[in-house]
Design an enzyme around this catalytic site. Structure first.
Site, PDB file in Angstrom:
ATOM      1  CE1 TYR A  47      -3.475   2.735   0.333  1.00 59.59           C
ATOM      2  CE2 TYR A  47      -2.183   3.521   2.197  1.00 59.59           C
ATOM      3  CZ  TYR A  47      -3.186   3.714   1.265  1.00 59.59           C
ATOM      4  OH  TYR A  47      -3.889   4.896   1.255  1.00 59.59           O
ATOM      5  N   GLY A  95      -6.622   4.842  -0.673  1.00 65.48           N
ATOM      6  CA  GLY A  95      -7.970   4.887  -0.123  1.00 65.48           C
ATOM      7  C   GLY A  95      -8.793   3.715  -0.616  1.00 65.48           C
TER       8      GLY A  95
END
Length: 515
Positions: free
Chosen positions: A56, A63
């Site tokens: 990530y 998001g």
């Protein structure tokens, strides 16, 4: 070391350094330790970026779009795009000191070595601050989670040479033009760097730090004006005795009582409360309980300062590079700790403004002022005196009460319900900033009324500290009693006197340093 240089290391910063950079001309330098930590963390990020597994913020979207794995040929575009798309603020431009605090605090986190940003990006952040370039940041765009996204994005956009910024001369120009003028090369963001520049509580924290400094000065000023009002109303200073406050040992209460007692030392006006035409056993709450109310606010400041100090020592980003080399997602960007104290301070400030206004109203009411002329007018009826000054003060107090409604109890879900509980800390900070401005004006009006009232007490000698305050106020261009005149300039000068610390500076040579 040059006293105007702030060195950013890996272990956070101080409130004093934030204010020096935000409001002063302090230059910013990265320590050798910070540069080494930046380089080490970047090696970790680049090693992860080379692996096929998605990480990530390094090789994924953001998001609600974090499920998409981004190929290496699109990652520079990904980081550039997050800055451009998140720079979506609207409304008036935010003040220069707020933006500088925002940039400096983001640099503080970047320099921790927990974000994976390259040293050259951190150096560019310092260069922009040192050049006096201030990105255009807008009033609306942050929900306080994931941090102050839109405001930080507008700052990151300037680092890329895009958007608009204000030069040291205060003129708005294209950011790329300003960078070129100062010999700064725009950054080309790589893996994780765009995200790392956006993900923090820096805006709300910067405003908290500055509000704490301003409120500390205002609480001292409010103790002085409360003492002036007590004196003008021929009140009793016995309620300020240290032994009374020792049996209810709130530190702020004791500090406020001590401040008032020192201002009133040597007064010939106090102690007449049983001798005038309306004798009383006790003064009204707004006079007698001044240390209790201001003291509770002082203790609120102390708690807020504790939260701010913890946040100033923090590295807020998502994901973060941990000391053992792991890169982990987290929720540290959530602004709740900061948002709560911002709201708490707005409540305390509103109450301080409210009690100051009640004392002012008492000074102007001939039925409660113990011998003062109606509205402190020269020729009541022909003159209105300070009648409408109190109206203005009351309007400010009413606004303060609205500003005291907490922002942090609200939450509007965003990012397709991925960010489904937000702090609204930026909004809490913005309204506190307005509240601090209003409180300054409220205290200025009380000071203006109380000093005029003291001067109208003919035949009685004020305390030496009171005389010093009155002399300094008159020297600052604020006129004393007399026939009605255009009042707004006097009130503006009184506001500037309080805002600039003139009231505290005037009395401390007599009282010694006040808390």
């Amino acid at each position: 070391m040059d006293m105007h240089t702030v060195v950013v290391g890996t272990s956070g910063t101080t409130a004093e350094d934030v204010i020096a950079v935000a409001r002063g001309r302090a230059r910013v330098e990265l320590s050798a330790e910070a540069v080494a930590a930046l380089a080490a963390a970047r090696e970790v990020v680049e090693a992860l970026a080379a692996k096929p597994e998605p990480v990530y913020g390094v090789s994924t979207g953001f998001g609600a779009l974090a499920t998409r794995h981004i190929s290496q040929d699109l990652r520079a575009q990904l980081q550039r795009n997050i800055v451009r798309s998140h720079a979506a603020g609207m409304g008036p431009h935010v003040e220069r000191d707020v933006v500088r605090a925002l940039m400096f605090l983001r640099l503080k986190t970047v320099a921790s070595g927990r974000t994976g940003v390259r040293p050259e990006v951190a150096q560019t952040m310092a260069d922009v601050l040192n050049a006096g370039i201030t990105p255009v940041v807008h009033e609306f765009g942050s929900l306080g989670c994931s941090g102050d996204l839109a405001p930080l994005s507008h700052c990151a956009l300037t680092l890329m040479g895009e958007g608009e910024a204000e030069g040291p001369d205060g003129v708005l120009r294209p950011a790329g033009e300003l960078l070129a003028r100062h010999g700064i090369t725009p950054v080309v963001l790589r893996e994780k760097e765009g995200l790392a520049l956006l993900n923090g509580t820096d805006g709300m924290l910067g405003m908290l730090v500055m509000a704490l400094a301003d409120l500390h000065r205002l609480y001292t000023s409010a103790d002085i004006t409360a003492a002036l009002s007590l004196e003008a109303l021929l009140g009793s200073a016995k309620v300020l005795a240290p032994e009374l406050h020792a049996i209810r040992p709130h530190p702020g209460q004791g500090a406020s009582a001590d401040n008032m007692l020192r201002v009133l030392a040597g007064s010939g006006l106090t102690g007449h409360f049983q001798e005038d035409e309306a004798p009383r056993v006790q003064d009204a709450y707004s006079v007698r309980c001044a240390p209790q109310v201001a003291g509770a606010g002082r203790d609120t400041l102390a708690y807020a300062r504790l939260v701010a100090d913890r946040e100033l020592a923090a590295a807020v980003d998502n994901p973060v590079v941990l000391p053992d080399g792991r890169v982990e997602s987290n929720g540290n960007f959530h602004g709740a700790p900061v948002a709560y104290v911002l709201d708490f301070l707005a409540i305390a400030a509103a109450d301080l403004g409210s009690i100051a206004e009640r004392r002012t109203d008492r000074l102007l009411d001939k039925n409660r002022s113990h011998g003062l002329p109606p509205f402190l007018a020269d020729d009541a009826g022909v003159d209105s005196g300070l009648m409408i000054a109190q109206y203005t003060q009351a309007a400010l107090v009413s606004e303060m009460k609205r500003l005291a409604v907490p922002a942090s109890v609200d939450s509007i879900p965003s990012s397709a319900m991925q960010e489904d509980h937000v702090s609204m800390g930026w909004s809490a900070a913005r309204k506190l900033r307005t509240a601090v401005d209003n409180l300054t004006r409220i205290i200025a009006v009380e000071m203006y009324a109380a000093t005029r009232a003291i001067e109208l007490r003919e035949g009685l000698t004020p305390a030496p500290a009171s005389r010093a305050a009155i002399a300094a106020l008159r020297a600052a261009g604020v006129q004393g009693p007399g026939p009605d005149r255009f009042l707004a300039p006097d009130l503006a000068a009184a506001d500037a006197f309080v805002r600039g610390g003139g009231l505290v500076a005037a009395v401390e040579p007599v009282t010694g340093p006040l808390a």
